[in-house]
Scaffold this active site. Structure first.
Site: not given
Length: 218
Positions: A115-117
């Site tokens: 979710a933090d790509l």
């Protein structure tokens, strides 16, 4: 904050404020537990074990406050051009295409998303052959079938420049949106149509999907 959100939900349930606060709280809590991040890394490594050019750090030791993992070689994609000179067309195409492959596998096959790509969490290692390393797995998103179908439908709608379909898919991301008053639904749909008219005319038109993805939420 939770009490205030519940009070707002009584008046305007379609705003989903309690749900938003709960998701935010869960995300913050997960990021403070390094043993949870270690579990994410183990799962990602298992999911991508057959991919020779995509890897993640391997956790060696973890508690809720300490995480020791393998050192990963590579150049930070966020500063690749700035620190290492112009990026060749071949390398640029590889990073974009492989990044897309990784994203779609997480979305379609695994239902578990990093979710933090962003480029600051990607390393490019070309010592032997092209390889992408994904780091910082503190934030993940687990998708159920409804969310997956809505996400795929949204991507299809963006490609087809179908604003009404995109609006329906966005509303499907939360069951609470079923409580939206008809006037709110109509207003959101109209906003989506206006957004698509200005910024999204389908594949092959230079659409910026990140820009469209920051559309107004219901």
């Amino acid at each position: 904050m939770v009490g205030l959100a519940r009070g707002v939900d009584v008046v305007a349930p379609w705003l989903r404020l309690s749900e938003t606060v709960a998701q935010f709280s869960a995300t913050l809590a997960a990021q403070t537990r390094l043993d949870v991040e270690a579990a994410h890394l183990r799962r990602f490594n298992a999911n991508f074990r057959g991919w020779r050019d995509v890897s993640f750090p391997v956790p060696l030791f973890a508690t809720d406050e300490v995480l020791v993992e393998t050192f990963e070689h590579g150049k930070l994609v966020a500063s690749l051009a700035e620190k290492h000179g112009p990026v060749s067309r071949r390398v640029g195409a590889y990073l974009v295409n492989r990044g897309e492959d990784v994203y779609l596998k997480m979305l379609l096959d695994d239902k578990l998303m990093h979710a933090d790509l962003h480029p600051g969490n990607l390393l490019y290692d070309d010592r032997h052959s092209d390889n992408v390393v994904l780091v910082d797995a503190g934030m993940v998103a687990r998708l159920d079938e409804r969310e997956t179908e809505a996400f795929i439908g949204l991507v299809e709608a963006l490609g087809a420049a179908d604003a009404p379909a995109a609006a329906r898919c966005v509303r499907l991301f939360s069951p609470a949106n079923a409580a939206m008053p008809p006037a709110a639904v109509a207003a959101f749909d109209a906003d989506m149509v206006a957004l698509f008219r200005e910024r999204c005319r389908g594949y092959g038109t230079g659409v910026d999907f990140g820009d469209v993805g920051r559309a107004p939420k219901p």
